[in-house]
Design an enzyme around this catalytic site. Structure first.
Site, short mmCIF file in Angstrom:
data_model
loop_
_atom_site.label_atom_id
_atom_site.label_comp_id
_atom_site.label_asym_id
_atom_site.label_seq_id
_atom_site.Cartn_x
_atom_site.Cartn_y
_atom_site.Cartn_z
N LYS A 1 -9.91 -10.24 -15.50
CA LYS A 1 -10.86 -10.43 -15.02
C LYS A 1 -12.56 -10.93 -15.57
O LYS A 1 -12.74 -11.78 -15.84
CB LYS A 1 -11.03 -10.89 -13.30
CG LYS A 1 -9.74 -10.93 -12.61
CD LYS A 1 -8.89 -12.20 -12.98
CE LYS A 1 -8.08 -12.39 -11.36
NZ LYS A 1 -6.63 -11.16 -11.58
C1 LIG Z 1 -5.18 -11.41 -11.09
C2 LIG Z 1 -4.87 -10.85 -11.32
C3 LIG Z 1 -3.28 -11.21 -11.91
C4 LIG Z 1 -2.62 -12.21 -12.01
O1 LIG Z 1 -3.34 -13.17 -12.80
P1 LIG Z 1 -3.56 -14.50 -12.12
O2 LIG Z 1 -4.47 -15.32 -14.19
O3 LIG Z 1 -3.53 -15.38 -11.02
O4 LIG Z 1 -1.56 -14.92 -13.07
C5 LIG Z 1 -2.51 -10.21 -12.65
N1 LIG Z 1 -2.80 -9.13 -12.58
C6 LIG Z 1 -4.01 -8.54 -12.23
C7 LIG Z 1 -4.69 -7.31 -11.98
C8 LIG Z 1 -5.23 -9.36 -11.70
O5 LIG Z 1 -6.04 -9.02 -10.80
#
Ligand SMILES: *Cc1c(COP(=O)(O)O)cnc(C)c1O
Length: 463
Positions: free
Chosen positions: A112
């Site tokens: 993120k």
């Molecule tokens: C947010 C997240 C996901 C999922 O990603 P999306 O974009 O919501 O599909 C997978 N793994 C981790 C560690 C995350 O923080």
């Protein structure tokens, strides 16, 4: 570049407009009116660029006239300068064909950060231009919250209210949010699931009592700018593995369908991608939708991969729009039906369009643990539970044997030490850059899982 809503009746906006708007006012999500195109030669000429330079090149057509190339380069240099690895998203080889794309070298240890470090700077830039302020309301299954808070803590023009489902995020994830002590940061723990929190956030955007007083912004992947920033690492990985002359497959641990939708965008704008593998855990609505067209919600089961414990994947709407004929009015009708009955059937065009690029695989807790052990014992790599689900899918899918498969390593294993230790016997330790996380004091408000409680809290505490 202009952006249109997936539900066909919100005003078109430019890049600055969609960055600040988040959700469209007809309840839809913004997507580019058309896909820009990079030729093979243009993509080949990006090989070897430093990550921040590559990012500016890939983002420029989406940004359009809203930032000059020089100012965009300035922002990418600043955002990616905060990463702990010079390559920003380094690639690690596991065996002859399996690779990991490490997306967790940012300040809060999950992918993120790649998008949110950029988004924080974009907010600052666009708000300063119009001398405005923004109240961000977000829901997190763990990682978005900490990455967003890190990106905006202390900014003058931005205030953030972040909802997390009480008791359903890991201690590291919670502390990364609740120990940030800045006057513009408000953490809220609600009784309920991530889907409940996300539904409340969507209601806030449509609530006139709130929007009359505050400009509400989004940091969830409903915000287009996040997805745009994530397109870049698909290019970075492909270029290192022989692209654009060679096709690469990607396996993506999926929750809200944002990260894997960025892969779809990369393919649409010219990057040769063989397959996008949508890896889910037992909360498998996307697996069912992509396998037989059944998009119907079940109840959320908590797993060792909490960021994927999601039953309603917001960004899936963007895919349905793009592969289903880009008919916003028809999609608005389909989504209204889904919101009322919590179930819908994909149209033939949506199913065929998705099947051209996407495959889905589902992993249960045993599959996840086995993939984690394989990485540890056969490849000497410790991976987190989300990445392990991606890795399970990457190894299970059938593809021509000369196609490299890149699993997106979405979080650092130390964010989920208990699950990693259970499967591998090794307890990963936190990198020094997160500091004394467990010694710092926490601050958050607990609220019941009702919309009114959350709305009143926000109205009572927003500046
Ligand atoms: C947010 C997240 C996901 C999922 O990603 P999306 O974009 O919501 O599909 C997978 N793994 C981790 C560690 C995350 O923080």
């Amino acid at each position: 570049m202009q952006y249109v809503s997936t539900r066909g009746s919100a005003p078109t906006l430019d890049f600055a407009g969609v960055t600040l708007a988040g959700l469209a006012n007809d309840g839809g999500l913004y997507v580019p009116a058309e896909w820009p195109q990079f030729s093979r030669d243009e993509i080949a000429s990006m090989r070897g660029l430093p990550y921040a330079e590559l990012a500016a090149r890939v983002m420029q057509p989406f940004v359009g006239d809203c930032l000059t190339p020089e100012s965009l380069r300035g922002l990418t240099a600043k955002a990616y300068g905060r990463f702990a690895h010079a390559a920003v998203t380094p690639l690690t080889q596991l065996d002859e064909r399996q690779w990991l794309l490490e997306l967790f070298h940012g300040p809060t240890l999950a992918f993120k950060d790649v998008a949110l470090q950029m988004l924080g700077l974009l907010f600052e830039e666009f708000l300063a231009r119009e001398d405005g302020t923004l109240t961000i309301v977000g829901a997190t299954s763990g990682d978005t919250g900490s990455a967003a808070i890190d990106a905006v803590a202390g900014l003058d023009r931005v205030e953030i209210f972040m909802l997390h489902p009480k008791g359903r995020v890991s201690d590291v994830q919670r502390r990364q949010m609740t120990t940030v002590r800045a006057p513009n940061v408000h953490n809220i723990a609600i009784d309920g699931s991530f889907d409940d929190a996300q539904a409340m956030v969507k209601r806030i955007f449509a609530d006139r009592d709130v929007t009359a007083k505050h400009r509400i912004g989004a940091v969830n992947s409903i915000n287009w700018a996040r997805l745009m920033a994530q397109v870049v690492y698909y290019f970075a990985a492909s270029l290192q593995l022989g692209g654009p002359e060679r096709e690469v497959a990607f396996s993506v641990p999926t929750g809200n369908f944002g990260d894997v939708f960025a892969g779809h965008v990369a393919e649409r704008i010219g990057l040769p991608i063989k397959r996008l593998i949508v890896a889910t855990n037992t909360n498998d609505i996307l697996y069912r939708a992509l396998s037989n067209g059944d998009y119907s919600t079940g109840t959320v089961t908590p797993t060792a991969a909490p960021s994927m414990d999601i039953q309603v994947s917001s960004n899936f709407e963007r895919l349905l729009f793009d592969v289903g004929g880009r008919d916003g009015i028809a999609l608005a009708e389909q989504m209204r039906g889904f919101e009322a009955s919590k179930a819908m059937q994909l149209t033939n065009a949506q199913r065929d369009g998705a099947a051209a690029l996407f495959t889905s695989m589902r992993a249960d807790e045993d599959d996840m643990a086995r993939a984690m052990r394989w990485a540890c014992e056969d490849c000497a790599e410790i991976v987190d539970p989300h990445t392990a689900i991606g890795l399970h899918a990457a190894r299970a899918v059938e593809l021509p044997h000369d196609v490299p498969v890149v699993t997106l390593a979405t979080a650092h294993p130390a964010k989920f030490p208990d699950a990693v230790e259970r499967s591998t016997g090794t307890r990963p330790s936190l990198p020094a850059r997160v500091g004394d996380l467990f010694a710092r004091e926490e601050a958050y408000t607990e609220l019941p899982g009702t919309y009114e409680a959350v709305r009143d809290h926000i109205l009572g505490h927003a500046a």
